[in-house]
Design an enzyme around this catalytic site. Structure first.
Site, short mmCIF file in Angstrom:
data_model
loop_
_atom_site.label_atom_id
_atom_site.label_comp_id
_atom_site.label_asym_id
_atom_site.label_seq_id
_atom_site.Cartn_x
_atom_site.Cartn_y
_atom_site.Cartn_z
N GLY A 199 0.91 -1.35 -0.09
CA GLY A 199 0.11 0.17 -0.09
C GLY A 199 0.76 1.33 0.01
CB SER A 257 5.29 -2.72 -2.86
OG SER A 257 4.89 -1.64 -3.59
CD1 TRP A 258 3.07 -0.19 3.34
CD2 TRP A 258 4.60 1.48 3.19
NE1 TRP A 258 3.05 0.38 4.48
CE2 TRP A 258 3.78 1.43 4.67
CE3 TRP A 258 5.26 2.30 2.90
CZ2 TRP A 258 4.54 2.42 5.55
CZ3 TRP A 258 5.88 3.17 4.12
CH2 TRP A 258 5.24 3.13 5.30
CG ASP A 274 8.11 -3.41 -10.21
OD1 ASP A 274 7.45 -2.40 -10.44
OD2 ASP A 274 8.27 -3.98 -9.07
CG HIS A 295 4.69 -3.47 -8.42
ND1 HIS A 295 5.70 -2.95 -7.80
CD2 HIS A 295 3.52 -3.34 -7.60
CE1 HIS A 295 5.53 -2.76 -6.48
NE2 HIS A 295 4.10 -2.79 -6.39
#
Length: 305
Positions: free
Chosen positions: A35, A101-102, A257, A284
């Site tokens: 997120g 990711s986050w 990505d 991604h």
């Protein structure tokens, strides 16, 4: 406590949803979702060997945590404190930390704050939480790979706002007026979704649908809150990454990505010393190509150390 599924009061008016599974005497692991603002899914649990004492939780305001979408007392420092509170509650001494990711940003921030509690780290699609990375994705990569989509992305903004499109989007998304935040949130989420997939279902925004009534995606609101504040990081993660050299790690990176490109993973690996495993047929999205298989293998190998 052998297992748990429910809400944990972490103060500040937040109750985070957590699930602890697996044998009490098994190697412990922590999964951190992306997120910011998405939440944990059953597919995340499937990344881990069954003989893993696995903790997954929905971060403040995300997923099943309450209040849903709440951004007060919601910073990276708060999330790190929540992780430590959960670790102490469930009597876990050290654990393998996994995130993409986050989730990779938060994993690195947590490991730098509490290295003594981390037995290893497995990351996917490294994001270091910087404005520069977001500008590369939305203002450089987007117009080069999806020029028509970039036109759609800018079309929502007034001419003066286009001098700082990202800042303008975050301001609009966080505006209390639904007439302002509704189309901005949908446009941001749609653009991000297209960038995250090698073969997106659509390559353009449906401009007529942006302002339509109906449910809104939750993640753009939390992302705007975090991204506007530099992800609430006191210092660049890359500048501190050499401190992680004693911690074993593994990075899984999609070659294609567009949101979190290989250059970021390689820059981190150069400071940290962890290997980067490039998945040639992946972007991604975790479901791309051989990403899931690579993550499972890396997690199993790290857990067996």
């Amino acid at each position: 406590m052998s297992g748990f599924a429910g809400h944990v009061d972490v103060g500040d008016g937040h109750q985070i949803y957590a699930e602890l599974t697996g044998p009490a005497d098994a190697p412990a692991a922590l999964f951190l979702h992306g997120g910011p603002g998405s939440g944990c899914q059953p597919a995340h649990r499937a990344l881990f060997p069954k003989a893993t004492r696995l903790l997954m939780f929905d971060q403040r305001g995300a997923g099943r945590s309450r209040p849903h979408g709440a951004r007060h007392a919601n910073t990276t420092a708060h999330l790190i404190r929540d992780i430590e509170a959960l670790r102490a509650r469930f009597a876990i001494d050290r654990w393998l930390v996994v995130g993409g990711s986050w989730g990779a940003t938060l994993a690195l921030a947590y490991a730098l704050a509490h290295a003594e509690r981390v037995s290893g780290i497995v990351l996917r699609a490294v994001f270091l939480g910087t404005r520069a990375e977001l500008e590369t994705a939305f203002l450089d990569t987007l117009p080069r790979f999806h020029p028509a989509l970039f036109d759609d992305f800018l079309a929502l903004l007034d001419a003066p706002e286009r001098a700082d499109p990202l800042g303008a989007y975050w301001t609009r998304i966080l505006d209390p007026d639904p007439a302002i935040h509704r189309p901005a949130a949908r446009a941001w989420a749609g653009t991000e979704r297209i960038l995250s997939r090698i073969t997106p279902a659509a390559a353009r925004l449906d401009r007529d649908a942006l302002a339509a009534p109906g449910p809104l995606p939750a993640t753009p609101f939390m992302e705007a809150h975090y991204f506007r504040a530099g992800c609430f990081l006191d210092a660049p993660l890359l500048d501190r990454a050499s401190a992680l050299r004693p911690v074993p790690g593994h990075i899984v990176q999609g070659r294609h990505d567009l949101l979190c490109p290989p250059a970021t993973s390689h820059a981190l690996a150069a400071r940290w010393g962890a290997p980067v495993e490039v998945i040639e047929d992946a972007g991604h999205d975790m479901a791309d190509g051989g990403t899931i298989a690579a993550l499972r293998a890396a997690i199993a190998a790290m857990a067996a150390r």
